[in-house]
Design a protein around this motif. Structure first.
Motif, mmCIF file in Angstrom:
data_model
loop_
_atom_site.group_PDB
_atom_site.id
_atom_site.type_symbol
_atom_site.label_atom_id
_atom_site.label_comp_id
_atom_site.label_asym_id
_atom_site.label_seq_id
_atom_site.Cartn_x
_atom_site.Cartn_y
_atom_site.Cartn_z
ATOM 1 N N ARG A 120 0.831 -1.192 0.000
ATOM 2 C CA ARG A 120 0.000 0.000 0.000
ATOM 3 C C ARG A 120 0.869 1.247 0.000
ATOM 4 N NH1 ARG A 120 -5.218 0.896 1.228
ATOM 5 N NH2 ARG A 120 -5.453 -1.257 1.977
ATOM 6 N N TYR A 121 0.544 2.190 -0.841
ATOM 7 C CA TYR A 121 1.376 3.388 -0.998
ATOM 8 C C TYR A 121 1.377 4.232 0.270
ATOM 9 C CZ TYR A 121 3.321 7.769 -2.673
ATOM 10 O OH TYR A 121 4.101 8.880 -2.819
ATOM 11 N N GLN A 122 2.567 4.673 0.642
ATOM 12 C CA GLN A 122 2.731 5.596 1.760
ATOM 13 C C GLN A 122 3.567 6.773 1.275
ATOM 14 O OE1 GLN A 122 4.036 3.652 5.486
ATOM 15 N NE2 GLN A 122 3.839 1.717 4.377
ATOM 16 N N ARG A 123 3.378 7.911 1.880
ATOM 17 C CA ARG A 123 4.135 9.087 1.496
ATOM 18 C C ARG A 123 5.631 8.837 1.726
ATOM 19 N NH1 ARG A 123 2.857 15.312 3.304
ATOM 20 N NH2 ARG A 123 4.438 16.285 1.982
ATOM 21 N N GLY A 124 6.451 9.176 0.736
ATOM 22 C CA GLY A 124 7.889 8.962 0.828
ATOM 23 C C GLY A 124 8.345 7.647 0.251
ATOM 24 N N MET A 125 7.409 6.804 -0.202
ATOM 25 C CA MET A 125 7.784 5.515 -0.763
ATOM 26 C C MET A 125 8.503 5.693 -2.101
ATOM 27 S SD MET A 125 5.311 2.266 -1.666
ATOM 28 C CE MET A 125 5.082 1.757 0.031
ATOM 29 N N CYS A 126 9.611 4.989 -2.266
ATOM 30 C CA CYS A 126 10.373 4.982 -3.532
ATOM 31 C C CYS A 126 10.712 6.397 -4.008
ATOM 32 C CB CYS A 126 9.603 4.245 -4.610
ATOM 33 S SG CYS A 126 9.344 2.498 -4.255
ATOM 34 N N MET A 127 11.088 7.261 -3.090
ATOM 35 C CA MET A 127 11.315 8.656 -3.458
ATOM 36 C C MET A 127 12.533 8.835 -4.360
ATOM 37 S SD MET A 127 12.581 10.014 0.287
ATOM 38 C CE MET A 127 12.799 11.680 -0.297
#
Length: 948
Positions: free
Chosen positions: A796-803
């Motif tokens: 599930r996407y979270q802020r900062g993921m794969c930045m």
């Protein structure tokens, strides 16, 4: 050249006498005295390259040889002591008791070290005294020669170019910029390497009729390296002010502040254009910047410079070399100033009259002579100055054979014909700060026209002591300083750099660099003059010319085929710090290191760098005697085994074992190299303890681990103990290894900057995968053979993921179950490359939403067995450059949204059904393909039908 020759020696003395010497009881006072002498010498020699007195330069050269010898003595005594004595202090109580019998001999060694350091300090004191006597008067010597040299370089705005070719687009663009009063940037900086024609271009702008009409007052001033702010300001005022005003204000007697204010106020009242030609340093510009009302639309300033950073906040205009057609046109215009067409003359027999005012050139000149001329233009590197000089030489040549002789040795004719090319390039070199000169000269080691990999270059610079640890900022490494040095060389137009095609991180600016041909000639000439570098190219030879090595401290041999040479059978090479043996093509196997081999390591005891690359070698056990070695590379070579004696290389910083063709047997002793910072592993077979896994425990200084073995040859339990690790590349198999890497990446104390991972995982790995995707260090990830019983989906996407993720591959996996998989993947902000292969999509559909994949450049879809429908919304893939579709047999058609992607340059299909490709073809049965309108804007389309 003094500063260039001395810097590695100073760095060696600092590192060894200051850092190591303080660990040696009883000699610290002598070390401090040496440090003081070093600081004095360092300050004097920072400007030593500017001394123009040839007699003093010759004397200085002799003293540099003496100082280099002192550096070597320091290396020998301190490193031997540290290896033989200090290392014995480690261990448990029993070992310490056993050591008691060695205390007396250790004390003797300390006494010997103290005496040797005292001798070194005494010699340094003598050298310091000599330099101090010489230095004070150096700045004032030869003032007449300096003045004449400066006058010869001055340029003037009223001069008219006799020969001018190309730059039409540059003129159009710059005239528009100069006239445009709406732009926020009022300063335009034309930058590029010496000899490009920056002054010529600026003069064309300055004299352009539209510019003359636009500006009521204009001024041209040439700065050169002898910058004097008040002189420059007075020259500008003299040209801008009316005669009456000049007499009234008496500008000749104004001080610096008054000049700034007067010039600023005048430009506020009248539209002015000021050209400042040949400005070199940022500090020069900062001294006069306040004289120009930069925010006022009436004022425009045009700079020409070789240093991009002179005015970095202003509008930068890069001038490039000519293309081949422009280069040939310029050469022809100069070589044949007046041409009469003669249809039947033979260029080999046609002779011109010595008293004629013009030459008769046959029309067929464009047959044999044009081909030769274009070759010479290429050899000039398309540099206008070099082509101009060559054209002047060819003006006296009238036959094909004469042109051919010049073409065969363009470099020699340029040297003989005119000193101007050398003088112009010399200026760029002389203007380099002292710390950049040896870095520039080191580039001469590499083959002509080679793209030099930047990571390799940084490590070589560091191994040779060219990068100062004093330059490190907070949280910086020596590698970061090296990148900063390269960036500065590029800004000064000394080297051409290429940024990463799809990844430019905070610590990874460039992928490769190269030298312009004429810059490389300068590099080799300067390097050989002072014994910094000797290059031997064995093209067409079978033996190395040992006599030519002389006293060079660095030797690069470019070997072709079976070329050979025993270059240090006698005393040759005893002072070598670097040996690079680079194979251009495969030949016979070379034995390295023993008495009966190509080179004898027993006579190379001062060696710090050893690169045996792109060849087949047998490395002798004598390599363990190279105790000063910092860099050992077997990159792209074929070496069967690494000797056990490598455990003795305690000072080694870089070890590159990325061999090719066969596995290399490696003893499990790398963990003993406590100072190892950069480790590169290829196909290796570990010999010794811990079965087949390489022990890395204890390598606390390790910054780079690039493990390209498959599966990994590293003991994974050791990775969390590598507390200084910055760069990691490895393959991860199984959840135990995945958990170790995930914990390392997510730790608060991690120093990791970049992680490049290949992951083979299963059901239980999803939590660890989530941890890794949240890490800012993740740069590339390949998910291969992902076995998930319920189907694969991204966490599930979270802020900062794969930045910072730029490269994502999913291959050999089961069905993708999430309907929004592409929508989620498209939210990763930095993605540049995506490859999906051997995978199935739930419901056989894939949709890319508007605004998704904002940075993506390369997309590959391969063997997506059940993909039937692909939808691309308008606004998706705004930067896509290349699309490749392979063996997606059920895909019905190309998405309609491709027609909105104007950046797309290349479309390739392979193994696709004929019906699919026919829809994309321009004409099928005299009719355009049904989907051709979607792809007609793409410049390159390659369609390969499936062959049943």
């Amino acid at each position: 050249m003094a500063g260039t020759a001395i810097q590695p020696s100073l760095q060696t003395l600092r590192d060894l006498l200051i850092e190591e010497g303080r660990l040696i009881s009883g000699v610290s006072n002598e070390v401090k005295k040496v440090e003081r002498e070093l600081k004095t010498i360092h300050c004097i020699l920072m400007d030593a390259d500017k001394w123009r007195d040839k007699h003093k330069t010759a004397i200085l050269h002799d003293w540099m040889a003496e100082l280099n010898d002192l550096a070597s003595r320091a290396e020998d005594v301190l490193e031997k002591y540290m290896i033989e004595v200090a290392s014995k202090r480690d261990g448990n109580l029993i070992k310490k008791v056993k050591r008691f019998s060695c205390i007396l001999s250790e004390c003797v060694k300390v006494h010997g070290v103290g005496k040797e350091i005292e001798a070194i300090r005494s010699s340094l004191t003598i050298l310091t005294g000599r330099l101090q006597v010489m230095a004070p008067e150096a700045s004032s010597s030869n003032s007449t020669e300096d003045h004449q040299h400066r006058l010869s370089r001055l340029t003037y705005g009223h001069q008219v170019e006799q020969h001018f070719v190309g730059m039409e687009k540059d003129i159009t663009s710059l005239v528009a910029l100069v006239k445009d009063q709406t732009r926020p940037n009022r300063v335009i900086s034309i930058y590029g390497m010496g000899g490009l024609g920056k002054t010529t271009l600026a003069r064309k702008i300055y004299q352009h009729k539209e510019v003359v009409r636009c500006y009521r007052a204009r001024a041209w001033v040439c700065v050169t390296q002898q910058f004097q702010a008040t002189t420059v300001l007075r020259q500008i005022l003299k040209q801008l002010l009316p005669d009456v005003e000049k007499e009234r204000i008496n500008y000749r007697k104004m001080e610096h502040f008054e000049l700034l204010e007067t010039l600023h106020n005048f430009q506020m009242q009248k539209r002015c254009l000021v050209v400042i030609d040949d400005i070199w340093e940022t500090n020069d510009w900062s001294q006069i910047y306040a004289a120009f009302p930069i925010m006022d639309p009436n004022c425009k300033v045009l700079l020409t410079t070789r240093n991009k950073k002179v005015a970095p906040q202003e509008y930068l205009y890069k001038l490039n070399c000519l293309n081949e057609d422009q280069g040939w046109e310029l050469l022809r215009e100069i070589a044949f100033p007046r041409v009469l067409v003669c249809h039947h003359a033979d260029p080999e027999t046609e002779q011109g009259s010595s008293g004629a005012s013009h030459r008769t050139v046959p029309q067929m000149v464009q047959s044999p002579l044009e081909d030769i001329g274009r070759q010479m233009v290429q050899k000039c590197g398309y540099l206008p100055l070099a082509i101009t000089v060559l054209g002047g030489i060819l003006r006296k040549k009238q036959t094909t054979s004469e042109w051919q002789r010049v073409s065969e040795d363009v470099d020699l004719y340029l040297k003989r014909g005119d000193e101007k090319v050398k003088q112009v390039l010399d200026l760029s070199y002389n203007a380099l700060p002292y710390y950049l000169k040896p870095c520039f000269l080191y580039l001469g080691c590499f083959p002509e026209d080679e793209e030099i990999h930047t990571e390799r270059l940084y490590l070589l610079w560091m191994a040779d002591g060219l990068i100062s640890s004093k330059e490190k900022g907070r949280k910086e490494t020596l590698r970061d300083v090296a990148e900063r040095y390269l960036n500065e060389l590029a800004s000064r137009c000394m080297v051409q750099v290429r940024k990463h095609e799809y990844y430019t991180g905070r610590y990874n600016m460039y992928e490769s660099c190269r030298l312009h041909d004429l810059m490389r000639d300068l590099c080799l000439l300067k390097g050989e003059e002072k014994g910094f570098l000797k290059l031997i190219d064995l093209r067409g030879q079978t033996k190395c010319d040992v006599a030519s090595i002389g006293t060079a401290s660095r030797l690069a041999i470019h070997r072709h085929g079976d070329a050979d040479g025993y270059f240090n059978r006698g005393e040759e090479g005893k002072n070598l710090r670097s040996l690079l043996l680079l194979q251009k093509e495969w030949g016979r196997v070379l034995k390295i290191g023993s008495k009966d081999s190509v080179t004898d390591f027993n006579k190379l005891k001062r060696l710090r760098t050893l690169a045996l690359e792109k060849g087949e070698f047998v490395l002798s056990n004598e390599v363990g005697k190279l105790i000063h070695l910092r860099y050992l590379s077997l990159f792209n070579s074929n070496v069967k085994e690494l000797p056990l004696s490598i455990a003795n290389l305690t000072y080694l910083q870089t070890l590159d074992l990325r061999t090719m063709l066969e596995c290399i047997e490696v003893p499990n002793v790398i963990c003993k190299m406590k100072r190892l910072k950069h480790l590169f592993l290829g196909r290796i077979e570990v010999i010794g303890e811990c079965e087949d896994k390489l022990i890395l425990d204890g390598l606390e200084e390790l910054e780079t681990l690039r493990d390209e073995s498959h599966p990994s040859c590293v003991r994974f339990d050791d990775i969390p103990r590598l507390t200084n690790l910055r760069h990691l590349k490895t393959s991860v198999r199984g959840n135990a290894e995945l958990s170790i890497i995930a914990d390392q990446m997510s730790s608060e104390n991690t120093q990791l900057r970049e992680a490049h991972l290949e992951i083979f995982s299963s059901d239980e790995g999803s939590d660890n995968l989530s941890k890794m995707l949240m890490s800012p260090s993740l740069v590339t990830v390949k998910l291969l053979n992902v076995s998930v019983s319920t189907g694969f989906s991204l966490p599930r996407y979270q802020r900062g993921m794969c930045m910072n993720l730029v490269d994502f591959t999913l291959r050999d996996s089961v069905t993708i179950v999430a309907d929004n998989f592409m929508g989620m993947l498209g939210t990763f902000p930095m993605l540049k490359t995506v490859e999906l292969g051997l995978t199935r999509f739930h419901n056989g559909q894939m949709r890319c939403l508007a605004t998704s994949f904002p940075q993506l450049k390369f997309l590959t879809l391969s063997h997506l067995y059940n993909l039937e429908r692909w939808v691309v919304d308008e606004g998706a893939f705004p930067n896509l450059s290349s699309l490749r579709i392979e063996y997606c047999h059920k895909l019905e058609m190309i998405p309609d949204g491709l027609r909105f992607i104007t950046t797309l340059q290349e479309l390739t299909t392979q193994g696709m059904p004929r019906n699919f490709n026919d829809r994309l073809r321009e004409m099928v049965n005299d009719q355009p393909g049904e989907d051709y309108h979607k792809v007609r804007h793409i410049p390159s389309i390659s369609l390969m039908d499936l062959q049943w």
